[in-house]
Every structure is written in structure tokens, then in C-alpha cells.
Design an enzyme around this catalytic site. Structure first.
Site, PDB file in Angstrom:
ATOM      1  N   ARG A  35       0.825  -1.221   0.000  1.00 18.61           N
ATOM      2  CA  ARG A  35       0.000   0.000   0.000  1.00 18.61           C
ATOM      3  C   ARG A  35       0.854   1.264   0.000  1.00 18.61           C
ATOM      4  NH1 ARG A  35      -3.556   2.828   4.271  1.00 18.61           N
ATOM      5  NH2 ARG A  35      -5.463   3.440   3.158  1.00 18.61           N
ATOM      6  N   ILE A  61      -7.129   7.522  -0.565  1.00 16.03           N
ATOM      7  CA  ILE A  61      -6.969   6.083  -0.707  1.00 16.03           C
ATOM      8  C   ILE A  61      -7.808   5.459   0.403  1.00 16.03           C
ATOM      9  CG2 ILE A  61      -4.842   6.123   0.685  1.00 16.03           C
ATOM     10  CD1 ILE A  61      -3.855   3.708  -0.871  1.00 16.03           C
ATOM     11  N   SER A  62      -8.643   4.486   0.046  1.00 14.13           N
ATOM     12  CA  SER A  62      -9.623   3.960   1.001  1.00 14.13           C
ATOM     13  C   SER A  62      -8.975   3.218   2.162  1.00 14.13           C
ATOM     14  CB  SER A  62     -10.601   3.023   0.288  1.00 14.13           C
ATOM     15  OG  SER A  62     -11.377   3.712  -0.652  1.00 14.13           O
ATOM     16  N   GLN A  63      -9.687   3.180   3.274  1.00 11.58           N
ATOM     17  CA  GLN A  63      -9.292   2.405   4.450  1.00 11.58           C
ATOM     18  C   GLN A  63      -9.065   0.945   4.033  1.00 11.58           C
ATOM     19  OE1 GLN A  63     -12.591   1.652   6.981  1.00 11.58           O
ATOM     20  NE2 GLN A  63     -11.366   1.420   8.844  1.00 11.58           N
ATOM     21  N   PRO A  64      -7.985   0.309   4.500  1.00 16.17           N
ATOM     22  CA  PRO A  64      -7.694  -1.077   4.097  1.00 16.17           C
ATOM     23  C   PRO A  64      -8.859  -2.036   4.305  1.00 16.17           C
ATOM     24  CG  PRO A  64      -5.800  -0.144   5.213  1.00 16.17           C
ATOM     25  CD  PRO A  64      -6.899   0.864   5.333  1.00 16.17           C
TER      26      PRO A  64
END
EC number: 2.1.1.77
Length: 217
Positions: A35, A61-64
Site C-alpha cells: 500500500r 486512498i480507502s481504508q484497508p
């Protein structure tokens, strides 16, 4: 100096597996894809934190966990042709590239698209096709798709995206107002019949385009 490989493993253990993600292929993809490559170098130490992160151009960038959850909702086996709307950093596209055969992704913001392409190329993701344009249009010339993933919040489910799904295909999309949405999965059946399943509440940046929100909303 933080060990990013260890940080990535801890992210998967503490944020993904501990929250109930059981799909082994999704877990393996989250373990593999770095990431930190998809964020600015100055933010590398935060790359595996339990949060979304800014990537510029008022995008994130989205939360994992959300990446893992949405990827799992598509129920991919490795043979599919997948469309992603909203490339952003390219991280979600990389995860999909691990899970599917071919990925088509659309980004409306040129600087983000170019950075995403560079990051994807650096990791060897040759099965990702990226174009710059209005993602709300989908990618009709490459349809039908076995799965479609929308990475921004829409006011409703665009019916023409369902038209771009193959029979048996799944569309995962956040639907709601500009501040809060519900994660929705649409499955396309025979004769155009569709079923809808609502999942968890979420908060995404706005899906901007002809079939989403206007940039001025």
C-alpha cells in the site's frame, strides 16, 4: 525506521482478519500488495494505518478494511473481467488485479491517473487497463463485465452500469447522500432481473460525473 513489510502483515491481521474477512484470496492479496507504493513517500509510515489517507486532488486512498470488504463482496475467482470506477491511487486496482483476470479502471482526474499508472507499472500489473474519463459512464466498449466496483459515493445506482454487467455479475457501490452512504451489492440475474443487498454504512468521497454528483454540489 518502520518495517513496512511487518506493518503490512499487522494491518492484515489486526484490521482485516480480526474484523471477519475470511476470503483467503482477498487476505493474500492484501498481504502482497504494498500500500505504501500508492501514497506519497512522506506518508509511507502511515500507509498501513486503519484509515483512509489523502492522495491529492481532494481524493483519498480507502481504508484497508473497506478495500478488503468491497473486494470480497465481488466474490472473484480469478477468471473475471472487472471494471473499477474511480482509480484514485491505483491501490484498489492492484488488489483487483490479484483477484481477477483483467481489470479495467477509469479515473477522471488526470494527475491521479498518471500516478496510479506509474505505481501499477512499477509493480508489474500488466492486466490493468486504465483510461482517463468520466467513470460514471462505465466502459461500454469493453462490456460486459463480470464485476463492477465503484470507489466513490453515488446518489443512486446508475442503471446503465447494471446494463454493463454480465448475467451473474455483481456491482458493488456506496449509495447515499454526500456525507454518508450504504455499501450496496447488486447481482444481475437472467432476463435483466436484479437483486439488491445492503451492507454496512460507509463514507466515501463523492462520485462526480454525468451520472453522479456535480463537482459544484
Amino acid at each position: 525506521m518502520i518495517n513496512l513489510d511487518i506493518a503490512r502483515r499487522r494491518m492484515v491481521e489486526n484490521q482485516i482478519v480480526a474484523r471477519g474477512i475470511k476470503d483467503r484470496r482477498v487476505i493474500d492479496a492484501m498481504l502482497k500488495v504494498p500500500r505504501h507504493i500508492f501514497v506519497e513517500e512522506a506518508m509511507s509510515a502511515q500507509a498501513y494505518s486503519d484509515s483512509s489517507l489523502p492522495i491529492g486532488e481532494k481524493q483519498t486512498i480507502s481504508q484497508p478494511y473497506m478495500v478488503a470488504l468491497m473486494s470480497g463482496m465481488l466474490q472473484l475467482t480469478g477468471k473475471e473481467k472487472v471494471l473499477e470506477l474511480g482509480t484514485g491511487s491505483g491501490y484498489q486496482a492492484a488488489i483487483l488485479a490479484e483477484l481477477a483476470d483483467r481489470v479495467y479502471t477509469v479515473e477522471r482526474i488526470r494527475p491521479l491517473a498518471l500516478r496510479a499508472r506509474k505505481a501499477l507499472d512499477s509493480l508489474g500489473y500488466l492486466n490493468v487497463n486504465l483510461k482517463i474519463g468520466d467513470g460514471t459512464d462505465g466502459w461500454a466498449s469493453e462490456a460486459p463485465f463480470d464485476a463492477i466496483l465503484v470507489t466513490a459515493g453515488a446518489p443512486d445506482v446508475p442503471m446503465h452500469l447494471i446494463d454493463q454487467l454480465a448475467v451473474g455479475g455483481k456491482l458493488v457501490i456506496p449509495v447515499g447522500n454526500q456525507s454518508e452512504q450504504t455499501l450496496v451489492r447488486i447481482t444481475k440475474g437472467e432476463n435483466g432481473a436484479v437483486s439488491r443487498e445492503d451492507s454496512i454504512g460507509c463514507r466515501f468521497v463523492k462520485l462526480i460525473g454525468r451520472y453522479g454528483w456535480s463537482g459544484e454540489d
